[in-house]
Design an enzyme around this catalytic site. Structure first.
Site, PDB file in Angstrom:
ATOM      1  CB  CYS A  51       4.032   1.933  -6.812  1.00  0.00           C
ATOM      2  SG  CYS A  51       5.460   3.029  -6.998  1.00  0.00           S
ATOM      3  CB  CYS A  69       1.064   7.259  12.982  1.00  0.00           C
ATOM      4  SG  CYS A  69       0.889   6.597  11.317  1.00  0.00           S
ATOM      5  CG  HIS A 106      10.957   6.543   0.576  1.00  0.00           C
ATOM      6  ND1 HIS A 106      11.537   5.813   1.588  1.00  0.00           N
ATOM      7  CD2 HIS A 106      10.144   7.453   1.176  1.00  0.00           C
ATOM      8  CE1 HIS A 106      11.098   6.268   2.746  1.00  0.00           C
ATOM      9  NE2 HIS A 106      10.244   7.257   2.528  1.00  0.00           N
ATOM     10  CG  HIS A 109      10.670   4.284   7.432  1.00  0.00           C
ATOM     11  ND1 HIS A 109      10.448   5.540   6.901  1.00  0.00           N
ATOM     12  CD2 HIS A 109      12.004   4.069   7.360  1.00  0.00           C
ATOM     13  CE1 HIS A 109      11.614   6.056   6.528  1.00  0.00           C
ATOM     14  NE2 HIS A 109      12.572   5.191   6.807  1.00  0.00           N
ATOM     15  CG  ASP A 117      -6.346  -6.333  18.287  1.00  0.00           C
ATOM     16  OD1 ASP A 117      -5.741  -7.419  18.207  1.00  0.00           O
ATOM     17  OD2 ASP A 117      -7.582  -6.236  18.430  1.00  0.00           O
ATOM     18  NE  ARG A 123       3.023   2.657  13.298  1.00  0.00           N
ATOM     19  CZ  ARG A 123       3.762   3.757  13.043  1.00  0.00           C
ATOM     20  NH1 ARG A 123       3.418   4.576  12.081  1.00  0.00           N
ATOM     21  NH2 ARG A 123       4.832   4.007  13.774  1.00  0.00           N
ATOM     22  CB  CYS A 125       4.502   4.242   8.834  1.00  0.00           C
ATOM     23  SG  CYS A 125       4.137   5.977   9.076  1.00  0.00           S
TER      24      CYS A 125
END
Length: 139
Positions: A51, A69, A106, A109, A117, A123, A125
């Site tokens: 973090c 993504c 934060h 997500h 796979d 995931r 993200c």
């Protein structure tokens, strides 16, 4: 900000003095960096991601995968007690927000059932600006 929030200690008294404006917008105000712009979205460097606000180790490079993504994607956190989850109904949809369990910042997500796979079919993200990579071999 109250020191009684989960994991929030002395540093929470003035986040703006320890985070730059972009870090503050994402970590403390649940913002999002633009896709394909963050420092770690496509890195393959071995190490541990912590973090950026408090230094808690959150993810390992061995759990990072290419999801195309535009943000760093992981299939699981280093340990479940390192993150916490909140329902997020912003943006006109139901999502699951991921926060640092130690300082309540934060991170991004988590999405399920997208067909990647990976061992978990999850995931995570995560915004690059929420993380700091310590380069080291991962066991």
């Amino acid at each position: 900000m109250s020191d009684s929030l989960p994991g929030v200690g002395k540093i929470a008294k003035d986040w703006k003095s320890v985070l730059n404006p972009t870090e503050y917008a994402v970590l403390r105000e649940a913002g999002t960096e633009r896709p394909f712009t963050g420092e770690y979205w496509d890195t393959t460097t071995e190490g541990v991601y912590s973090c950026r606000a408090c230094g808690t180790e959150l993810f390992r490079s061995t759990e990072k995968f290419e999801s195309h993504c535009g943000w760093p994607s992981f299939f699981e956190p280093l340990a479940e007690d390192r993150v916490r989850y909140l329902e997020d109904f912003s943006m006109g949809m139901k999502r699951v927000e991921v926060r640092c369990a130690a300082c309540d910042s934060h991170l991004g997500h988590v999405f399920e059932g997208e067909g990647y796979d990976t061992p978990t079919d999850l995931r995570y993200c995560i915004n690059s600006v929420s993380l700091r990579l310590e380069e080291k071999p991962v066991e």
